[in-house]
Write a protein that holds these residues in place. Structure first.
Motif, short mmCIF file in Angstrom:
data_model
loop_
_atom_site.label_atom_id
_atom_site.label_comp_id
_atom_site.label_asym_id
_atom_site.label_seq_id
_atom_site.Cartn_x
_atom_site.Cartn_y
_atom_site.Cartn_z
N LEU A 22 -29.74 -11.51 29.47
CA LEU A 22 -30.16 -11.64 30.86
C LEU A 22 -29.28 -12.72 31.47
O LEU A 22 -29.26 -13.85 30.97
CB LEU A 22 -31.63 -12.01 30.97
N ARG A 72 -19.16 0.44 36.34
CA ARG A 72 -20.59 0.12 36.28
C ARG A 72 -20.82 -1.37 36.53
O ARG A 72 -21.69 -1.77 37.32
CB ARG A 72 -21.15 0.54 34.92
N LEU A 73 -20.03 -2.21 35.86
CA LEU A 73 -20.15 -3.65 36.06
C LEU A 73 -19.81 -4.05 37.49
O LEU A 73 -20.48 -4.90 38.08
CB LEU A 73 -19.27 -4.40 35.06
N ASN A 77 -29.24 -13.57 41.89
CA ASN A 77 -29.48 -12.29 41.23
C ASN A 77 -29.62 -12.46 39.73
O ASN A 77 -28.95 -13.29 39.12
CB ASN A 77 -28.33 -11.32 41.52
N ARG A 78 -30.47 -11.63 39.12
CA ARG A 78 -30.64 -11.59 37.67
C ARG A 78 -30.28 -10.19 37.22
O ARG A 78 -30.74 -9.20 37.79
CB ARG A 78 -32.08 -11.90 37.26
N LEU A 79 -29.46 -10.10 36.17
CA LEU A 79 -29.03 -8.81 35.64
C LEU A 79 -29.26 -8.77 34.14
O LEU A 79 -28.91 -9.71 33.43
CB LEU A 79 -27.54 -8.59 35.92
N LYS A 138 -26.41 -14.55 38.36
CA LYS A 138 -25.23 -14.73 39.20
C LYS A 138 -25.77 -15.04 40.59
O LYS A 138 -26.25 -14.15 41.28
CB LYS A 138 -24.35 -13.49 39.22
N LEU A 151 -28.22 -6.97 30.75
CA LEU A 151 -27.16 -6.14 30.16
C LEU A 151 -27.54 -5.82 28.72
O LEU A 151 -27.98 -6.70 27.98
CB LEU A 151 -25.83 -6.89 30.17
N MET A 176 -22.58 -3.45 39.77
CA MET A 176 -23.65 -4.41 39.57
C MET A 176 -23.27 -5.79 40.12
O MET A 176 -24.09 -6.69 40.16
CB MET A 176 -23.98 -4.53 38.07
N ILE A 218 -20.52 -7.65 38.95
CA ILE A 218 -19.82 -8.46 37.95
C ILE A 218 -18.34 -8.14 38.02
O ILE A 218 -17.94 -6.99 37.84
CB ILE A 218 -20.35 -8.19 36.53
#
Length: 95
Positions: free
Chosen positions: A72, A48-49, A78-80, A75, A82, A52, A54
């Motif tokens: 939040l 999953r990571l 991009n903003r993710l 990277k 979790l 995304m 990561i």
């Protein structure tokens, strides 16, 4: 018996190679730049990571942190977001 590169590696939170101690992303401070050192989740968590974007050794910035552990991160552009459970499984080192 598991072998370690040094006496510190026998400790649970030591990263081999003398990089120091790591901690869960969920307790990182807002504004910190951290490097992903380990992912202590199952295969589905790691997949999953990875999907995304990561991966190990990535540097991310903590943009926002919630009391429930949700984080939040940024990277690049991009903003993710979790959740707390996922953020507890990602171990990081402060840059």
């Amino acid at each position: 018996m598991q072998r370690h590169c040094c006496c510190k590696c026998a400790r649970k939170n030591h990263v081999p190679g003398g990089k120091g101690l790591f901690f869960p992303l969920a307790i990182a401070v807002i504004g910190d730049h951290v490097r992903v050192a380990a992912i202590r989740g199952g295969t589905s968590c790691k997949e999953r990571l990875f999907s995304m974007g990561i991966q190990l050794e990535d540097v991310v910035q903590v943009v926002q942190s919630r009391p429930n552990g949700a984080v939040l991160i940024a990277k690049g552009e991009n903003r993710l977001m979790l959740g707390g459970g996922m953020a507890q499984k990602i171990f990081v080192i402060k840059e």
